[in-house]
Structures are given as structure tokens and as C-alpha cells.
Design an enzyme around this catalytic site. Sequence first.
Site, mmCIF file in Angstrom:
data_model
loop_
_atom_site.group_PDB
_atom_site.id
_atom_site.type_symbol
_atom_site.label_atom_id
_atom_site.label_comp_id
_atom_site.label_asym_id
_atom_site.label_seq_id
_atom_site.Cartn_x
_atom_site.Cartn_y
_atom_site.Cartn_z
ATOM 1 N N CYS A 153 0.709 -1.411 -0.099
ATOM 2 C CA CYS A 153 0.037 -0.113 0.085
ATOM 3 C C CYS A 153 0.802 1.336 0.030
ATOM 4 O O CYS A 153 1.619 1.336 1.152
ATOM 5 C CB CYS A 153 -0.931 0.052 1.391
ATOM 6 S SG CYS A 153 -2.192 1.331 1.331
ATOM 7 N N GLU B 106 -4.582 -8.344 -3.679
ATOM 8 C CA GLU B 106 -4.936 -8.135 -2.325
ATOM 9 C C GLU B 106 -4.280 -6.910 -1.594
ATOM 10 O O GLU B 106 -2.930 -6.675 -1.910
ATOM 11 C CB GLU B 106 -4.706 -9.622 -1.479
ATOM 12 C CG GLU B 106 -4.875 -9.305 0.251
ATOM 13 C CD GLU B 106 -3.889 -9.107 0.828
ATOM 14 O OE1 GLU B 106 -3.802 -9.101 2.136
ATOM 15 O OE2 GLU B 106 -2.629 -8.843 0.189
ATOM 16 N N ARG C 213 -9.088 -10.587 10.371
ATOM 17 C CA ARG C 213 -8.196 -9.906 9.690
ATOM 18 C C ARG C 213 -8.876 -9.295 8.218
ATOM 19 O O ARG C 213 -9.567 -9.991 7.519
ATOM 20 C CB ARG C 213 -6.973 -10.896 8.811
ATOM 21 C CG ARG C 213 -5.698 -9.987 8.329
ATOM 22 C CD ARG C 213 -4.922 -11.134 7.853
ATOM 23 N NE ARG C 213 -3.606 -10.489 7.300
ATOM 24 C CZ ARG C 213 -2.599 -10.152 8.229
ATOM 25 N NH1 ARG C 213 -2.481 -10.381 9.494
ATOM 26 N NH2 ARG C 213 -1.639 -9.570 7.788
ATOM 27 N N ARG D 2 -9.192 -7.157 4.806
ATOM 28 C CA ARG D 2 -8.466 -6.939 3.709
ATOM 29 C C ARG D 2 -9.178 -6.689 2.638
ATOM 30 O O ARG D 2 -10.579 -7.415 2.447
ATOM 31 C CB ARG D 2 -7.147 -8.119 3.186
ATOM 32 C CG ARG D 2 -6.238 -8.098 4.362
ATOM 33 C CD ARG D 2 -5.212 -6.843 4.515
ATOM 34 N NE ARG D 2 -4.287 -7.044 5.349
ATOM 35 C CZ ARG D 2 -4.201 -6.635 6.645
ATOM 36 N NH1 ARG D 2 -5.120 -6.002 7.266
ATOM 37 N NH2 ARG D 2 -2.932 -6.773 7.415
#
Length: 412
Positions: free
Chosen positions: A85, A128, A175, A177
Amino acid sequence: MINTIELFAGVGGFRIGLERANLKAKKQQYKVVWSNQWEPSTKTQHASLIYEERWGKENHANGSIEEVDVSDIPDHDLLVGGFPCQDYSVATTLKNSKGLLGKKGVLWWSIHRILSEKINKPKYLILENVDRLLKSPSNQRGRDFAVILKSLDDLGYAVEWRVINAAEYGFPQRRRRVFFIGYHKSTALYKKIKSEALDTWVLNDGLMAKSFPVSEQVVSESYFNLQGDLKEVSDAFGLGTKLSPFLNSGVLLEGKIYTAKTTANYDGEITTIKDIILSENEIPSEYFIAEEDVDKWKYLKGAKKEVRTSSSGFEYNYAEGGMIFPDALTAPSRTIITGEGGKAPSRFKHVISTKKGLRRLLPIELERLNMFPDNHTELEGVSDTKRAFLMGNALVVGIVEQIASVLAAEMN
């Protein structure tokens, strides 16, 4: 056979998911024909060494993806990867035919370069990222994701996305995502999206909806168009807005976007921490927290409201909420982070209560929370702290397996 390349491969989470989809189907649907893993900040390439140990060195590149010649990458049907990212803004307009490029070192543009230069473009993408991608940066909410969508749109792909909290579908870790799937315009699935209402695709008929069902009653939704060319999107998208227009589910087709805030629709079994931990007699003594350190852990985990002093001598009020301590055995775990390893007390490391006392989680248990094979990251020269770091960078394998199983079925 779906020939696949795995970029930013880490220790192979995507590959394990694809292989498990093969096992579920009892045939080799996916074949990884090339992979790349490079960690620029470390001298010893631990993740790549583990990858090579598990699958061999053949067709695996341990070097910067920015320096790989696209002609050295085999043609493939599917490109997968969890890319970093970063700031995805368009930095320059080139005078030659290659058009627009982003800043050097921003690895999205390496994916873009492969897709641009490949004559036989991959038919599908599974990518992802962290969920904040949908709303970054803070001064242009949603711009980064808009740049990615626009660049894929220009390259002939439809894209659907979903923010998935793994625990909401029975997996052992909370988690969250964003996963997104690209469909090239040459595919039957692209044509299928084009023949349907976009909201129907997102809520019922799309690969995400079939992999991870959602309630048909959406919290909110909107339609809008991506206006302008890639440079204009980079410069102007999200200016003057406080909220990103991208909600947790959506689809892009030929510049048109439908996005909705959806909720998970799942009533199956839930895997908890208790389900994955080792038995008491398997725990090395160094994983137990010494009695004299318990108060340090309690302080770091607890709520705080105090005056602190910065390194420059400036006093400020500091506050943060408390965390559950120890972690509940009867629920999925919190998100594993890269700082999970090591003995030092920490606010974010997992601690559980056992008959023998409080203890940290072992690498094998962290692997299980990400649904990796036991001891997948075990290798001579790779410390337990590094193994924990690698799991903090990994993904929940079951999500990839589920998406891959549905994609293979829909392609037939």
C-alpha cells in the site's frame, strides 16, 4: 490449466490457496509458472528462501520486480499478488507511446507495466491489499483506489472488489483486507458482467458474492462514473471530500461504478484461537510470561489517559482504549501484525491464558491463524521473531482458496 504468476509472493500464501483449490477439485486447475519475491530492506531474503525451499528455485525470481524484463515473464492466464500500500498518484506524462506512469518504487506500476506490455494479457487478476486503500490518501479520499481502477479500466479489465473480514466467514483471524478480481474484456465472465445489472453482480451473481455471500439488504449504495483520463483522476479525484465514495463492495465496468456497503451472510462454523493452539506440554518455557513482566503487559494493554512529554520537551495529553487481556480463546484472533514476535511486552502481541500461566503464541500457531501448513516458515537461519514477522505480512489462505475454487468453476 490456468497458468498463473505470483507477484510479491512472500512465503507463498496465494500459491497455497491455489493448490488447495486444486485439491478440493481433485485436479490441477492452477499451475504457478513464475513467481517473484524481493524484500528491499533486508540483506537475507528470508521469505524468498522459504518459498524456494517449499517449491524450488525454478521459475522463481528473487529480485526487484521493477527491474524484471516483462519478456522474461511467461504468458499467463492469472496474475495474483498482495502488493504494498503506497502513494499511487501519477507522477509523469511520458512523451512516448507508453503514456502515464507513477513514481518509481511504487509497485502498483510494476503490475501495470506487465499488463501493458504483455501482448497476451492475463485473463484474470486476483489482488489483495489493506482496506484503507479504498479511502486513502486523507487529502483526496479514494484517489489511490480510483487510480488503480482507472488504469485497469484503460487496460480492458472489469474489476470487482470486496473488503473481507476473514473471521466473518468462519476463519480463525479477524483480518480485514480488500480483495479485487479483474476480468479481461476477452473473457466470458466480462461479457456476463456486461449483460447484467451491476448491483445484481455485486450482491448475487459475481465471484465475490458466490465465494463470500452477503445480505441482499445493503446498508448504503451508489452509482457513479470515473471521469477524465488517468492523470485527471490522479490530480482531482476526491478533492474537497471528507469520505471516500468507495464502499466495502463494488464493481467497475467501462468507467461505470456500483458500490455498496454490504454485510456478511454466514452461519457456518467459527474457528477460534482454542481450535488452533498446541497442547500444554508442547510449549517451550521461553513463551511463558515471567511473573515480574505481567504488570508491564497489563499497562500496555490497558486504557490510558495521561500527560506525556515529547523528545523536544512538549507536554501533551495521551489517551487510548483498553484491549482484552489475555486474548479470548473462544473467539477468532485479532489481526497478526509484523511486530508479533519477540519476548518484549507489547500492546499488540497476542497473549493467552493457560493452566501453566500467560504465554505468547508460537510461530506454528500464527501460521494456523493464517491457515498455512504447520511449520511452513520453519527454515534454518529463520528466527521465531522473523517467522512471526512473515505471518504478519501474510494473508488468510482460506480466502484465496475459496475465490480460486469459484473462479475455476465459473470458467468451465
